[in-house]
Design a protein around this motif. Sequence first.
Motif, mmCIF file in Angstrom:
data_model
loop_
_atom_site.group_PDB
_atom_site.id
_atom_site.type_symbol
_atom_site.label_atom_id
_atom_site.label_comp_id
_atom_site.label_asym_id
_atom_site.label_seq_id
_atom_site.Cartn_x
_atom_site.Cartn_y
_atom_site.Cartn_z
ATOM 1 N N LEU A 28 16.838 -24.747 12.309
ATOM 2 C CA LEU A 28 17.530 -25.606 13.273
ATOM 3 C C LEU A 28 18.734 -24.893 13.878
ATOM 4 N N SER A 82 21.485 -31.639 14.713
ATOM 5 C CA SER A 82 21.092 -33.019 14.420
ATOM 6 C C SER A 82 20.481 -33.685 15.655
ATOM 7 N N SER A 111 16.964 -32.181 16.173
ATOM 8 C CA SER A 111 16.039 -32.739 15.180
ATOM 9 C C SER A 111 15.644 -34.164 15.547
ATOM 10 N N LYS A 151 11.853 -35.384 17.038
ATOM 11 C CA LYS A 151 11.076 -36.363 16.263
ATOM 12 C C LYS A 151 10.757 -37.592 17.108
ATOM 13 N N ASN A 165 8.471 -33.798 12.772
ATOM 14 C CA ASN A 165 9.586 -32.866 12.653
ATOM 15 C C ASN A 165 9.208 -31.522 13.256
ATOM 16 N N TYR A 166 10.211 -30.767 13.698
ATOM 17 C CA TYR A 166 9.915 -29.468 14.310
ATOM 18 C C TYR A 166 9.230 -28.545 13.307
ATOM 19 N N ASN A 167 9.585 -28.669 12.009
ATOM 20 C CA ASN A 167 8.959 -27.829 10.983
ATOM 21 C C ASN A 167 7.464 -28.089 10.883
#
Length: 341
Positions: free
Chosen positions: A255, A267, A270, A274, A280-282
């Motif tokens: 991030l 934040s 993220s 979402k 989530n980006y992950n």
Amino acid sequence: MNSRMLKVFIVDDEKLIREGIKKLLRFEELRFSICGEASNGRDAFPAILETHADIVITDLKMPFVDGIALANRLAEEAPEILVIVFTGFEEFQYAKAAVHAGVFDFLLKPVSPEELKNTLLRAGEKIHNRSYSYPFDLESAMISAIRKGDVSAAFSALDAIFDDFFKHHVNSDTAAKICEKLLTELDICYHKYMKNEGIVPKATISEGMSLSNLQTFMKDYLAKILSVETFSSSDILVEKIKMYLETHYQENITLKVLENEFFFNASYISRIFKSKTGENYNDYLLKIRIRHAKELLTTTNRSIIQISDMTGFGNSKYFSRIFKAVTGMSPVTYRAKHQQK
């Protein structure tokens, strides 16, 4: 003609018969690979879709869901898959009466190697000679979304086009020709409806691009023509983040990296990612890495360690564990089942 190895799925309630079918022919010499097996139609259906089988060999009589019911469901939900049904003499007339199920052929048991070989080769010829239908509906949806200023819908339509390419095993040459037409339509749309008309030149596809690279290329061009004042800044931010993940998936992307790249705090990035994508980006990054890993496993002979490094996983044991958790099989097993030879 596309010479990729075609995938065959076997369905029979007797394990000995399934093993016998696998020994009946030297499948790989004929350009076929066994991608899976099941003991009934109920268990077979999801596995057939998951393994992207081209041909299904099934017995007629089985518990839970029989061969005709399985063929009927495949005809409705995956009509590109060809079904070959094994049947006994006493069942043959019933089986022939159920031809509306979209069955490619019926073979009387016991099936000789020559019969099965000839039927498979005919099925393979039909698949290889089958022309892929141009995705007019998805193209129309993408152009309509651009005109309405719906960034998310435009990218969703483009993703759906490539999902269809992967589903139907469209080769990269065919995909590139389709994308050339898409680029022309996008260019026309851009000059007709966009502000800053003429700033973004029409892109040119390089020869030999893989499907994954072609998808990244098309999304990059779409992002460029959509980056105008008329669109929501948060939508554009999310699409730019997605493009960054697509092009930098080999790197260690945190991030903090995204924060420095896009000048928004972590934040916010993220939260907005979402809210716009539902993930989530992950998780989004993981899907990109797994997709590239699958392509490298099936189109190259690179080692697992090399592929792990090339797709941003780094540690090969970690890569193997995550790959199995996502796909249900190890990288080695996936390669054995799906490699194009």
